[in-house]
Design a protein around this motif. Structure first.
Motif, PDB file in Angstrom:
ATOM      1  N   GLU A 316       0.822  -1.199   0.000  1.00 36.95           N
ATOM      2  CA  GLU A 316       0.000   0.000   0.000  1.00 36.95           C
ATOM      3  C   GLU A 316       0.866   1.263   0.000  1.00 36.95           C
ATOM      4  O   GLU A 316       0.588   2.226  -0.707  1.00 36.95           O
ATOM      5  N   GLN A 320       2.492   3.985  -3.504  1.00 35.20           N
ATOM      6  CA  GLN A 320       2.423   5.446  -3.546  1.00 35.20           C
ATOM      7  C   GLN A 320       3.774   6.060  -3.855  1.00 35.20           C
ATOM      8  O   GLN A 320       3.872   7.252  -4.110  1.00 35.20           O
TER       9      GLN A 320
ATOM     10  N   GLY B 206       1.556   8.281   7.938  1.00 34.89           N
ATOM     11  CA  GLY B 206       0.823   8.047   9.176  1.00 34.89           C
ATOM     12  C   GLY B 206      -0.253   7.009   8.940  1.00 34.89           C
ATOM     13  O   GLY B 206      -0.518   6.618   7.824  1.00 34.89           O
ATOM     14  N   VAL B 207      -0.843   6.598  10.023  1.00 38.45           N
ATOM     15  CA  VAL B 207      -1.964   5.681   9.887  1.00 38.45           C
ATOM     16  C   VAL B 207      -3.161   6.421  10.447  1.00 38.45           C
ATOM     17  O   VAL B 207      -3.101   6.974  11.531  1.00 38.45           O
ATOM     18  N   GLY B 211      -6.932   2.746  10.572  1.00 38.52           N
ATOM     19  CA  GLY B 211      -5.808   1.847  10.388  1.00 38.52           C
ATOM     20  C   GLY B 211      -5.316   1.798   8.952  1.00 38.52           C
ATOM     21  O   GLY B 211      -4.474   0.989   8.602  1.00 38.52           O
ATOM     22  N   GLN B 213      -3.172   3.055   5.838  1.00 38.61           N
ATOM     23  CA  GLN B 213      -1.996   3.850   5.631  1.00 38.61           C
ATOM     24  C   GLN B 213      -2.368   4.959   4.704  1.00 38.61           C
ATOM     25  O   GLN B 213      -3.170   4.777   3.821  1.00 38.61           O
ATOM     26  N   ASP B 214      -1.700   6.024   4.932  1.00 42.43           N
ATOM     27  CA  ASP B 214      -2.068   7.081   4.037  1.00 42.43           C
ATOM     28  C   ASP B 214      -1.015   8.121   4.203  1.00 42.43           C
ATOM     29  O   ASP B 214      -0.680   8.551   5.286  1.00 42.43           O
TER      30      ASP B 214
END
Lengths: 474, 341
Positions: A316, A320, B206-207, B211, B213-214
């Motif tokens: 994930e 990105q 960060g999460v 929860g 991810q981003d």
């Protein structure tokens, strides 16, 4: 009451003493025979006759009424139960020890160390994202993670196969014992119908029943003719007096009660569907099934879940990022499809496999020093990504190790306790049914003296007869 | 109570087996000097040991990172200290040449040569490398951040590294930040070399609460604060000084004075920032050292066997085994048989 009668009385004493000596001999001979119950001669006096003056009765000696085995049925049942539990625990111990060995990395490398290495390699790469050899190292570390997941899985599957082989063997044992019990039933009924107590055969049958209950939990019923019927707890009849049924194994698919694909299901030929795999309990068979379908399966699914989440979360973030060749959206691991068997199918993506330049470290294009993706991936190490956001990968894996250890130590404790219980029960059985050499020695002397004395009675009677015959000559 | 010879035998056998079992465990502890050899010996401690092992492994990595960041920041500091000296020299020249009394065409011409040298020196300072990587280029570590015309070619990327668990520092200062008094209004920034991205986004992923991810990079208020209309750029000012000297434009030379002051202040500010980061690394490392010692002690307590204890237990167990055996010999030996003819 004639002199001949006196001779008969002496003879009856000799016969009784002989029976006593034989039985004592039999007891001594079987002192070490497993499951043997000592036997005892029951004597009783013969019906008396009236004395010539019709005033009193004169005894006519002794006869052996019967030879009994000294045995407490209730205690035998308790022992069966106790040793069944012990057998189950010991069988589980075998499986759990194997699992524990797989996860024992206290003195060496294991997945725990390999995974922390994996994240630390990403951390190193974040220090110098453009470094070729660090990229290689990241790929190597990832390959180690993949290999170790595979190793763990294969090892666990090996244990599963091993347990399956044991299950097959135990099922054969159950069938053999069922047949032997049935045969003994027939022979015992034969003796009993002639009013002869079949002590030794009953001991023999008791041993078989005990062997059977070491394998599986059973319920035993006795009928009037002293024949037994054995039911499998939760699995229908196995022996009903003169009939025995058979269990069989067959490889079948997985089910939702924890059985994995390709492992054995157990069937009985009693009723048509007859699948007993999850209803059988206790004993070695129950223990093995329990380890196979509970412990092993839990471990496997936890490994799968972990492999799945690692691949998923790393991907994930990695997607990105921008690779060294400026491409975005590349997977690091091959994107997992499902949790089931994820640890088996864990693999590097084709891109990363083919070239380490496909490892994305940067969040923007054309920025060789950009380490944001690498550091974000290394940051996954401490994130609570397992167990609904309650544990990190590390904690999750350590949890598996702790659980495996816990199951083992719990089981070991159980074994020690159960050993004491069975030991105590066996001691009680020994007190009642066991052969004491000292006691038998004294019995031997007692019967020998009785034999001598009875012989003496005959010789006295003989002298008396001679005296009578010589009256005329005097 | 009936005692049979079988129960005697069982008793003897059990006592000996139990004693031998305990001895085996002691033997294993003695030979590995660990009291935990399998997870089942103490499952909770086993998990704890593994956890601490991971921490240890991570600390090694953090230590490496901290060393690297130290080298990076130390070199940046050195380079910027040279830059300060250089700017002070340029300011001295500007002061010396800004009044007609002390300056004439001849000296100005000669001195413009020195300023040219200063300009080249400034470029070479800006292009300082550590282990082959340009330290003032932001994320563009592979190419010189300043070209020979004094134009900034790097970006404003700041490399965040983890020097202890959850402790991140940026180990570089982008040239954009170090060589401009007002980076946001600088020509380099406006001309889009840096695409303005760092001002919008930065920081590790960060999460979020779900929860997921981003990677949402946080805005940097630090930069916002230094906004101002008047920017001074090291290379531009040096060029301006040189041009002023060559053309004899004393006003222009005078006007650089203030700019050099601003630049010296800025470089010093950046240096003090670096100083505090270095201090941060040092105190973090010291804390990590202490933590590691505690960890090592704890691990030792958890997994190491106490040798004296093992030896004492072993001696004790040996005595138990011997006495069991000698008692057994007496228990098993005689039967009534021995005493009858």
């Amino acid at each position: 009451m004639g002199i001949q009668d006196m001779m008969q009385t002496g003879r009856s004493g000799m016969i009784a003493a002989k029976a006593g000596i034989s039985t004592t001999g039999h007891n001594i001979a079987n002192a070490n025979t497993e499951g043997y119950s000592r036997q005892r001669v029951h004597q009783q006096t013969n019906d008396p006759v009236t004395s010539p003056d019709h005033r009193s009765f004169v005894g006519r000696g002794v006869n052996v009424s019967r030879i009994d085995r000294v045995n407490d049925g209730y205690l035998e049942k308790q022992i069966r139960r106790g040793s069944m539990d012990l057998a189950e625990l010991e069988e589980k111990d075998l499986g759990l020890t194997q699992i524990e060995d797989i996860f024992n990395e206290l003195h060496g490398d294991g997945l725990n160390r390999i995974i922390s290495k994996f994240f630390n390699q990403f951390r190193s790469l974040s220090n110098d994202p453009d470094n070729e050899s660090l990229r290689q190292a990241v790929r190597e570390a990832s390959q180690s993670v993949i290999n170790d997941f595979k190793r763990l899985r294969t090892d666990v599957i090996d244990v599963q196969n091993h347990l399956d082989n044991r299950i097959e063997g135990y099922v054969q044992d159950v069938n053999r014992l069922a047949k032997e019990i049935r045969d003994l039933n027939v022979r015992i009924a034969d003796y009993e119908s002639r009013a002869e107590p079949a002590n030794d055969l009953m001991d023999h049958r008791d041993i078989k029943i005990k062997e059977l209950s070491d394998l599986i939990e059973t319920r035993v019923r006795y009928d009037k003719k002293n024949m037994v019927s054995v039911d499998l707890k939760g699995g229908g009849p196995l022996v009903s007096t003169v009939l025995n049924y058979e269990l069989s194994v067959k490889r079948t698919g997985s089910d939702d009660e924890g059985k994995s694909t390709g492992t054995y299901d157990i069937f009985s030929n009693v009723s048509s569907p007859g699948k007993l795999t999850h209803s059988l309990q206790g004993g070695k068979l129950g223990g093995t099934l329990n380890v196979r379908d509970r412990s092993l399966n839990t471990v496997l699914s936890r490994l799968d879940e972990m492999a799945f989440n690692i691949a998923k979360t790393v991907n994930e973030i990695h997607r990105q990022g921008v690779t060294r060749n400026g491409v975005k959206g590349v997977n690091f691991f091959k994107e997992p499809v499902q949790v089931h068997r994820a640890s088996e199918y864990l693999k590097l993506s084709d891109e990363v496999m083919s070239n380490v330049n496909f490892i994305a470290t940067a969040a923007t294009k054309d920025a060789p020093g950009d380490n944001r993706i690498a550091i974000a991936i290394s940051g996954l190490q401490d994130m609570k990504l397992m167990n609904d956001g309650k544990s990190s990968f590390d904690e999750w894996y350590n949890g598996i190790v702790a659980d495996v250890g816990m199951a083992k130590s719990h089981n070991t404790e159980g074994i020690n306790q159960q050993k004491n219980i069975v030991g105590q029960l066996n001691k009680m059985r020994e007190q009642i049914s066991g052969v004491s050499i000292d006691e038998e020695t004294m019995d031997l002397m007692k019967y020998q003296h009785a034999f001598d004395a009875s012989a003496r009675v005959i010789s006295v009677a003989d002298q008396m007869l001679e005296t009578v015959l010589n009256i005329k000559k005097l | 109570m009936r005692i049979t010879h079988n129960s005697n035998h069982d008793l003897v056998q059990n006592s000996i087996l139990q004693s031998k079992g305990r001895m085996e465990k002691l033997q294993r502890e003695g030979s590995s000097l660990k009291k935990i050899n399998t997870p089942s010996d103490d499952p909770v401690a086993a998990a704890k040991i593994l956890q601490m092992r991971t921490e240890k492994e991570n600390n090694i990595s953090f230590r490496d990172t901290a060393k690297l960041a130290e080298a990076y920041l130390g070199n940046s500091d050195n380079a910027l200290s040279q830059m300060t000296d250089l700017l002070i020299r340029a300011k001295e020249i500007a002061i010396g040449q800004s009044s007609g009394a002390s300056s004439n065409e001849g000296t100005r011409f000669g001195i413009s040569e020195e300023v040219s040298q200063l300009f080249k020196q400034a470029i070479s300072i800006a292009n300082t490398r550590v282990a082959g990587r340009y330290i003032f280029g932001g994320y563009k570590t592979n190419s010189p951040p300043v070209n020979d015309k004094g134009n900034y070619q790097g970006d404003d990327g700041e490399m965040m590294v983890e020097i202890a668990k959850d402790v991140f520092i940026n180990m570089n200062v982008p040239g954009l930040e170090a060589f401009n008094s007002q980076p946001r209004s600088s020509k380099d920034y406006r001309e889009g070399q840096v695409e303005g991205r760092i001002f919008e986004d930065r920081g590790p992923a960060g999460v979020d609460a779900d929860g997921n991810q981003d990677i949402e990079f946080q805005p940097r208020s630090e930069y916002e604060a230094i906004q101002g209309p008047q920017n001074a750029n090291v290379f531009q000012e040096l060029q301006r000084l040189r041009t002023g000297l060559l053309t004899g434009d004393l006003d222009s030379i005078r006007s650089t004075l203030d700019q050099f002051d601003q630049l010296i202040d800025k470089v010093n500010a950046v240096r003090s920032q670096i100083g505090s980061r270095l201090q941060g690394i040092e105190s973090t490392s010291a804390a990590m050292d202490r933590h590691e010692i505690t960890n090592a002690q704890l691990t030792q307590n958890l997994e190491d066997a106490d040798l004296t204890q093992v030896m004492a237990d072993m001696a004790n167990e040996e005595t138990v085994l011997r006495s069991t055996m000698s008692v057994s010999q007496r228990l098993l030996q005689p039967t009534l048989m021995d005493f009858i003819k």
